[in-house]
Enzyme design. Structure first.
Site, short mmCIF file in Angstrom:
data_model
loop_
_atom_site.label_atom_id
_atom_site.label_comp_id
_atom_site.label_asym_id
_atom_site.label_seq_id
_atom_site.Cartn_x
_atom_site.Cartn_y
_atom_site.Cartn_z
N SER A 64 11.32 -6.84 -0.26
CA SER A 64 12.51 -6.31 0.18
C SER A 64 13.56 -7.07 0.29
CB SER A 64 12.20 -5.55 1.62
OG SER A 64 11.09 -4.73 1.45
N1 SAH Z 1 6.18 -6.91 3.05
C1 SAH Z 1 6.37 -7.29 1.76
C2 SAH Z 1 6.72 -6.31 0.80
C3 SAH Z 1 5.33 -5.93 -0.12
S1 SAH Z 1 5.70 -4.78 -1.30
C4 SAH Z 1 6.84 -8.76 1.64
O1 SAH Z 1 7.71 -9.19 2.35
O2 SAH Z 1 6.87 -9.26 0.10
C5 SAH Z 1 4.42 -3.63 -0.94
C6 SAH Z 1 3.21 -4.15 -0.66
O3 SAH Z 1 2.20 -3.13 -0.43
C7 SAH Z 1 2.47 -4.67 -2.20
O4 SAH Z 1 2.01 -5.85 -1.93
C8 SAH Z 1 1.39 -3.68 -2.21
O5 SAH Z 1 0.39 -4.10 -2.99
C9 SAH Z 1 1.01 -3.12 -0.80
N2 SAH Z 1 0.33 -1.89 -0.87
C10 SAH Z 1 0.32 -0.82 -1.59
N3 SAH Z 1 -0.42 0.11 -1.12
C11 SAH Z 1 -1.27 -0.50 -0.19
C12 SAH Z 1 -2.07 0.03 0.77
N4 SAH Z 1 -2.66 1.22 0.53
N5 SAH Z 1 -2.66 -0.75 1.77
C13 SAH Z 1 -2.31 -1.75 1.87
N6 SAH Z 1 -1.24 -2.37 1.16
C14 SAH Z 1 -0.66 -1.68 0.16
#
Ligand code: SAH
Length: 215
Positions: A64
């Site tokens: 983000s």
């Molecule tokens: N907080 C993160 C942003 C990650 S983007 C950062 O600072 O980088 C969103 C993340 O959610 C991705 O890594 C994706 O793989 C994960 N994600 C998607 N669906 C998910 C689920 N059902 N359970 C856990 N993680 C999930």
């Protein structure tokens, strides 16, 4: 770029976030100044690490924009020692910011992608955030073993706040999540006994959708 240059870049970024109203709490500002965002983004994107932009982190996922992480940290009003559940570890940047506020041993994060979880676990360890706990699995199930949590946030969008998460957050605790599909809003909810008692919207957002099952 030198390490001192990166510290200057971060200081400038945080000043901008404070001016734009995205970073109001001292604890958030301190955390945003401390975490080396360039270490969390792909090598060829490092020069863009301190621009207020989302960046790709692989597997079609994104880290983000700084103002979103800062604003979410403010909204949860986290205090030192509070136990926090994160859904969507991604590259670990947001988890590290949270760890700067509450302490790394109080941060529990669930990531659906094993590869991202493994890479991120190693990165967090290298950067001194090794006490953050990561589980590979579907974050919709939360992480019951370490609850109840004082707060939980999702970094992927869901059509509703997953019921398992409502169960695992203590009464009076907070959940912050992007809710929706194509159009989403950032929702802050207060949990009562087994249900949500209060919710407020904090604007339109665009997060990657929640994926199902372990991939
Ligand atoms: N907080 C993160 C942003 C990650 S983007 C950062 O600072 O980088 C969103 C993340 O959610 C991705 O890594 C994706 O793989 C994960 N994600 C998607 N669906 C998910 C689920 N059902 N359970 C856990 N993680 C999930």
């Amino acid at each position: 770029m030198t390490e001192a240059g990166r510290v200057d870049d971060r200081t400038r970024l945080v000043r901008r976030l404070e001016r734009s109203g995205h970073c109001e709490r001292n604890s958030t500002a301190r955390a945003m100044r401390s975490v080396p965002r360039h270490e969390f983004v792909p090598r060829d994107r490092r020069e863009r690490a301190y621009a207020d932009r989302p960046l790709p982190i692989g597997e079609g996922q994104t880290i983000s924009a700084p103002h979103m992480v800062s604003m979410m940290t403010d909204l949860l009003e986290l205090e030192s020692g509070e136990r926090v559940l994160e859904v969507g570890t991604g590259c670990g940047y947001h988890a590290a910011v949270t760890a700067e506020v509450v302490g790394a041993p109080s941060v529990y994060s669930v990531e659906v992608s094993r590869q991202l979880a493994d890479e991120t676990g190693a990165r967090l360890e290298r950067l001194g955030y090794g006490e953050i706990s990561i589980r590979v699995g579907d974050g919709a199930d939360g992480w019951p073993a370490h609850g109840p949590y004082d707060a939980c946030y999702l970094t992927c969008a869901s059509s509703a706040i997953p019921p398992a998460i409502v169960e695992q957050v203590r009464p009076g605790g907070r959940v912050l999540a992007p809710i929706g599909g194509v159009s989403q809003e950032l929702v802050l909810a207060t949990v009562g006994t087994h249900s949500i008692v209060d919710r407020s919207s904090h604007g339109a957002v665009r997060f990657v959708p929640m994926r199902r099952g372990t991939e």
